[in-house]
Design an enzyme around this catalytic site. Structure first.
Site, PDB file in Angstrom:
ATOM      1  N   GLY A  15      47.842  55.578 -27.336  1.00 36.82           N
ATOM      2  CA  GLY A  15      48.940  56.090 -28.141  1.00 36.82           C
ATOM      3  C   GLY A  15      49.231  55.169 -29.312  1.00 36.82           C
ATOM      4  N   VAL A  17      52.064  52.225 -31.214  1.00 38.82           N
ATOM      5  CA  VAL A  17      53.156  51.263 -31.053  1.00 38.82           C
ATOM      6  C   VAL A  17      53.923  51.167 -32.363  1.00 38.82           C
ATOM      7  CG1 VAL A  17      53.806  48.901 -30.478  1.00 38.82           C
ATOM      8  CG2 VAL A  17      51.835  49.949 -29.356  1.00 38.82           C
ATOM      9  N   LYS A  31      56.074  51.460 -27.398  1.00 36.80           N
ATOM     10  CA  LYS A  31      54.736  51.984 -27.128  1.00 36.80           C
ATOM     11  C   LYS A  31      54.868  53.425 -26.644  1.00 36.80           C
ATOM     12  CE  LYS A  31      50.743  50.773 -24.180  1.00 36.80           C
ATOM     13  NZ  LYS A  31      50.264  49.763 -23.205  1.00 36.80           N
ATOM     14  N   ASP A 129      42.161  43.783 -17.795  1.00 34.75           N
ATOM     15  CA  ASP A 129      41.876  44.090 -19.201  1.00 34.75           C
ATOM     16  C   ASP A 129      42.281  42.927 -20.104  1.00 34.75           C
ATOM     17  OD1 ASP A 129      40.705  45.741 -21.063  1.00 34.75           O
ATOM     18  OD2 ASP A 129      42.505  46.934 -21.440  1.00 34.75           O
TER      19      ASP A 129
END
Length: 304
Positions: A15, A17, A31, A129
């Site tokens: 998406g 921010v 976000k 991640d």
């Protein structure tokens, strides 16, 4: 809060921010997740994991919105953005390189944040991640680990966890995360990602360079291990003074230990912190990475 989405801070597959401002004047990062089933799972995952944390090197979640199909996360605002832009220095504006003292400060902060996730929480959190894009920097370049969408909670007494599918980012994900038949997935998988990021911070380039002129330079850990053996400057095209080179060598040695192929050969994050604080003479030279490209012959293999 965002003044009609006026200032966009970043965008990705998840998406967008935006910069926002609370009623008390405090700046925040908002976000907004895309409306997909996967992002629904990542939203729940992020809220469930990050709400359990409280550490100077973990980004603070201030609130969230779950209304209809809207999935919004509200974080503290980090004025210097992500570490990524300072390492690779790509973009319209000219970005000055980080000093080696700040590079070391960032490395230590991320290591302490990961050690907290692995050992300091009541429930162990594996991030899965860790990469420059997910390390945010405040106005004093204090690093904070962000983006817990792929994180996994597990009991502290369990060393190996089960995973239904691979997760993470190519180039940073450990071998056992990409193929669970290779080895068990554990907190050592985050150690691998941290090590790969550390090497990128030293070299100032991505760990895989498809445009390299020599095959031996395509796989960066192989390239930097060779330069470490030859006592050559570890950042290409950029000379550094001896004091800075000592920091670079220490970070490189620690990074190469972290990306060892088999999890049991990698240090814990507690050991990583100890190694970062040690003198260069007390650190043992790590083995050459197992997964590497063919090398050209080089002369010289040790330092006096």
């Amino acid at each position: 809060m965002t003044t009609n989405f006026k200032v966009k801070l970043g965008q990705g597959g998840f998406g967008t921010v935006y910069q926002g401002k609370l009623s008390n004047g405090i700046l925040v990062a908002i976000k907004m997740l895309n409306e997909t089933k996967k992002n629904d799972e990542e939203f729940i995952n992020e809220v469930a994991s990050i709400s359990r944390t409280s550490h100077v090197n973990i980004v603070t979640l201030l609130g969230f919105c779950l209304e209809g199909r809207k999935r919004v996360l509200i974080y503290e605002f980090m004025s210097n953005g992500s570490l990524e832009k300072f390492i690779f220095r790509k973009g319209p504006e000219s970005i000055a390189p980080l000093s080696w003292d700040i590079v070391f400060q960032i490395s230590m902060g991320v290591a302490q944040g990961l050690e907290y996730l692995h050992k300091g929480c009541k429930t162990r959190i594996l991030h899965f991640d860790i990469k420059p894009h997910n390390i945010l920097l405040d106005e004093k370049f204090c690093p904070k680990i962000s983006d817990f969408g792929l994180a996994k909670l597990c009991p502290r007494n369990e060393s190996i966890i089960s995973m239904s599918e691979a997760r993470g980012t190519m180039g940073y994900a450990a071998p056992e995360v990409l193929n669970t038949h290779f080895a068990g997935v554990s907190h050592k998988s985050d150690v691998y990602s941290f090590g790969m990021m550390l090497l990128e911070m030293v070299g100032g380039r991505k760990n895989i360079n498809g445009e390299a002129s020599h095959t031996s330079e395509i796989y960066f850990p192989n390239w930097i291990h060779k330069r470490l053996q030859m006592c050559t400057d570890l950042r290409q095209y950029e000379g550094i003074v001896p004091e800075e080179n000592e920091i670079a060598k220490r970070l490189t040695i620690v990074g190469l230990w972290c990306i060892q192929t088999f999890p049991y050969d990698r240090p814990t994050m507690r050991r990583v912190i100890d190694m970062l604080e040690s003198s260069i003479n007390s650190l043992e030279m790590p083995p050459k990475p197992l997964f590497s490209s063919p090398t050209r012959s080089v002369s010289g293999s040790s330092c006096s």
